[in-house]
Design an enzyme around this catalytic site. Sequence first.
Site, PDB file in Angstrom:
ATOM      1  N   TYR A  51      38.466  36.075  26.199  1.00 45.51           N
ATOM      2  CA  TYR A  51      37.448  35.598  24.999  1.00 45.51           C
ATOM      3  C   TYR A  51      37.889  34.790  23.933  1.00 45.51           C
ATOM      4  O   TYR A  51      38.725  34.940  23.639  1.00 45.51           O
ATOM      5  CB  TYR A  51      37.216  37.038  24.312  1.00 45.51           C
ATOM      6  N   GLU A  52      36.874  34.324  23.066  1.00 44.84           N
ATOM      7  CA  GLU A  52      36.713  32.842  21.960  1.00 44.84           C
ATOM      8  C   GLU A  52      37.487  34.137  21.152  1.00 44.84           C
ATOM      9  O   GLU A  52      38.618  32.968  20.145  1.00 44.84           O
ATOM     10  CB  GLU A  52      35.633  32.752  22.015  1.00 44.84           C
ATOM     11  N   SER A  53      37.770  35.168  20.678  1.00 42.37           N
ATOM     12  CA  SER A  53      37.908  35.669  19.364  1.00 42.37           C
ATOM     13  C   SER A  53      39.668  36.083  20.065  1.00 42.37           C
ATOM     14  O   SER A  53      40.582  36.676  18.524  1.00 42.37           O
ATOM     15  CB  SER A  53      38.011  36.947  18.967  1.00 42.37           C
TER      16      SER A  53
END
Length: 257
Positions: A51-53
């Site tokens: 995920y982008e985080s």
Amino acid sequence: MSIEYTSSEMMTVTAARALENGMTCFVGIGLPSEAANLARLTHAPDVVLIYESGTLQTKPEVLPLSIGDGELCESALTTVAVPEMFRYWLQGGKISVGFLGTAQIDRYANLNTTLIGDYHDPKVRLPGGGGAPEIATNAGEVFITLKHSKRALVKDVDFVTTLGFGRDGKGRDGVPNIGKGPTRVITDLCVMKPDPETKELTVVSLHPGVSREDVVEATGWEIRFAGELESTPEPSERELEVLRELKARTERQHAGD
């Protein structure tokens, strides 16, 4: 005995099946996350979800509300800084597939998550691109999932937030170090793939109970159909059971039960 399911479940199961075991998938929030986690819990236990985080190989028990949801970090193999995520993992060519959602998509698979209407006087402002523009250009390929309607599937998007194949289908031609781009679009009516020559989205499979007319009426351009049109396989009992339990778990968690 016939299995009952909704069009949304049909879409999620079909999208999940697109992921193969062992793939490394950069996941968007919402419908892509639902499909990716269903794949992980069924036929693709070794799919690596990112995920982008900055969460790597995350295995959430419930669907995250956002990329900042603590569930992603708690269940991840490790978490890295966002610059490392994009520069080393994504731009470094280590992502097999990006899985994205969108507000608008056009015939050349360009995505709009910026605004509806005129740029200087929009009717609606949308959340923006987030990491999708980088995912679409650097991942090996891109899967897109969304609900099918004339508002969502338009001839030309109001704003190109995320590149598909450009306004003329040639936006990736001659560009070095770029991924294949969108290779399939999964909706609650059908599956589409870009034409090998023109890159215009073409229907390759209809979901059970869906007619060509249903797709034509729900599409904002003169949609084309493959010469050998397939019928999408129905969801299995296990896929539906796992999906429904995942969503029920998520609702209980977010309700604080």
